[in-house]
Design a protein around this motif. Structure first.
Motif, PDB file in Angstrom:
ATOM      1  N   THR A  30      46.960  89.925  47.544  1.00  0.00           N
ATOM      2  CA  THR A  30      47.092  88.659  46.812  1.00  0.00           C
ATOM      3  C   THR A  30      47.438  87.517  47.760  1.00  0.00           C
ATOM      4  O   THR A  30      46.947  86.394  47.581  1.00  0.00           O
ATOM      5  CB  THR A  30      48.157  88.762  45.703  1.00  0.00           C
ATOM      6  N   ILE A  34      45.035  84.300  48.453  1.00  0.00           N
ATOM      7  CA  ILE A  34      45.523  82.928  48.272  1.00  0.00           C
ATOM      8  C   ILE A  34      45.219  82.100  49.516  1.00  0.00           C
ATOM      9  O   ILE A  34      44.743  80.961  49.422  1.00  0.00           O
ATOM     10  CB  ILE A  34      47.043  82.932  47.989  1.00  0.00           C
ATOM     11  N   VAL A  52      52.518  79.154  49.113  1.00  0.00           N
ATOM     12  CA  VAL A  52      52.112  80.507  48.717  1.00  0.00           C
ATOM     13  C   VAL A  52      53.019  81.038  47.612  1.00  0.00           C
ATOM     14  O   VAL A  52      52.554  81.635  46.630  1.00  0.00           O
ATOM     15  CB  VAL A  52      52.122  81.452  49.932  1.00  0.00           C
ATOM     16  N   MET A  55      52.122  79.396  44.280  1.00  0.00           N
ATOM     17  CA  MET A  55      50.843  79.856  43.736  1.00  0.00           C
ATOM     18  C   MET A  55      50.924  81.268  43.177  1.00  0.00           C
ATOM     19  O   MET A  55      50.214  81.625  42.230  1.00  0.00           O
ATOM     20  CB  MET A  55      49.767  79.794  44.827  1.00  0.00           C
ATOM     21  N   LEU A  56      51.792  82.092  43.770  1.00  0.00           N
ATOM     22  CA  LEU A  56      51.914  83.483  43.328  1.00  0.00           C
ATOM     23  C   LEU A  56      53.022  83.687  42.300  1.00  0.00           C
ATOM     24  O   LEU A  56      53.090  84.748  41.668  1.00  0.00           O
ATOM     25  CB  LEU A  56      52.179  84.393  44.534  1.00  0.00           C
ATOM     26  N   THR A 270      38.265  87.841  43.523  1.00  0.00           N
ATOM     27  CA  THR A 270      39.456  87.027  43.729  1.00  0.00           C
ATOM     28  C   THR A 270      40.505  87.385  42.692  1.00  0.00           C
ATOM     29  O   THR A 270      40.187  87.814  41.579  1.00  0.00           O
ATOM     30  CB  THR A 270      39.135  85.536  43.612  1.00  0.00           C
TER      31      THR A 270
END
Length: 279
Positions: A30, A34, A52, A55-56, A270
């Motif tokens: 993941t 990203i 990061v 986004m996660l 993705t």
């Protein structure tokens, strides 16, 4: 004459990875995905740890540790700005992984092609400037082209070689074939270039009695998800059988090439969100 009697090929299966490694590997993937999907206009210098983590949906401290581990292994690179991006080493590994995936996916498709057209069918790649056959399936006929797995031929002597070079600039292409051990004359190089140009227009290549005076080969390029030609599939058989049916056989060949390309691209996925249970 390069003909042989067919013998069935044995199939082997690769071992599956242990299930215990999947959770950690999926979390690493993941992060890599990203970094790969970051908009270069919005993030020209890569992503920060905070980017990061946001986004996660993970804790910044957890993401920081994971990025540092990836940096130590060479999977990601860190710019002077302390922002992260994918490394060239990762791209190199991806190319090699793509090669392995290609041969696994191509096996049943090349077999189906051979059974459909009833001529020997091959999968080939470029190796040190020559054509290396990595897969070959027979036609189940008593007279057919030779199983050429593991052998190489000059690029200008096969339909696969032409297909592998379709995207080369004309000057680079001619220089490449004249630089080989065969030292072909200018006239032959010019004829080869003319054949490649014609193949670009129609989408497939034809080597009519070039490799062997009694054989005809038809080739098509295989492109990866970036559009780069990575391999070629071709049909090879006795001229008396192949030559009268080149357009029809080429149609079957192009269908196989498109199916293989679709299969290769479909494996590029993705991840749209964090893994369930991530911190």
């Amino acid at each position: 004459m390069a003909l042989e009697q067919n013998t069935p090929a044995r199939k082997t299966s690769a071992p599956k990875p242990p299930a215990t490694t999947r959770s950690g590997a999926s979390r690493v993937m993941t992060i890599l995905e990203i970094l790969a999907s970051a908009n270069p206009v919005e993030y020209p210098d890569g992503l920060s740890v905070a980017d990061v983590a946001r986004m996660l949906g993970r804790e910044k401290s957890v993401v920081s540790r994971q990025l540092k581990s990836l940096l130590e292994t060479g999977m990601v690179a860190r710019r002077p700005s302390k922002r992260y991006e994918l490394s060239w080493r990762l791209f190199s590994l991806a190319v090699r992984a793509g090669d392995q995936r290609l041969t696994k996916l191509a096996g049943p498709m090349v077999l189906k092609l051979a059974e459909t057209v009833r001529e020997r069918s091959h999968l080939s790649v470029l190796s040190d400037g020559e054509v290396l056959t990595v897969l070959s399936e027979g036609s189940r006929r008593s007279v057919e082209a030779v199983n050429w797995v593991g052998h190489t031929v000059p690029v200008h002597r096969s339909s696969s070689g032409m297909a592998l070079l379709l995207d080369y600039e004309d000057e680079h292409l001619v220089d490449m074939i004249k630089r080989g051990e065969s030292r072909i004359p200018d006239r032959e190089a010019g004829e080869f270039l003319a054949q490649v140009r014609q193949a670009r227009r129609r989408g497939y290549t034809v080597a009519n009695r070039v490799f062997d005076p009694e054989l005809v080969g038809i080739g098509a390029p295989i492109r990866d998800f970036t559009g780069r030609i990575t391999a070629a599939v071709n049909i090879s058989g006795p001229a008396f059988r192949v030559e009268p049916h080149i357009p029809a056989l080429a149609g079957q060949l192009l269908t196989t090439a498109r199916a293989l390309q679709t299969a290769l691209c479909s494996e590029v996925r993705t991840t749209t969100g964090p893994e369930p249970g991530d911190p």
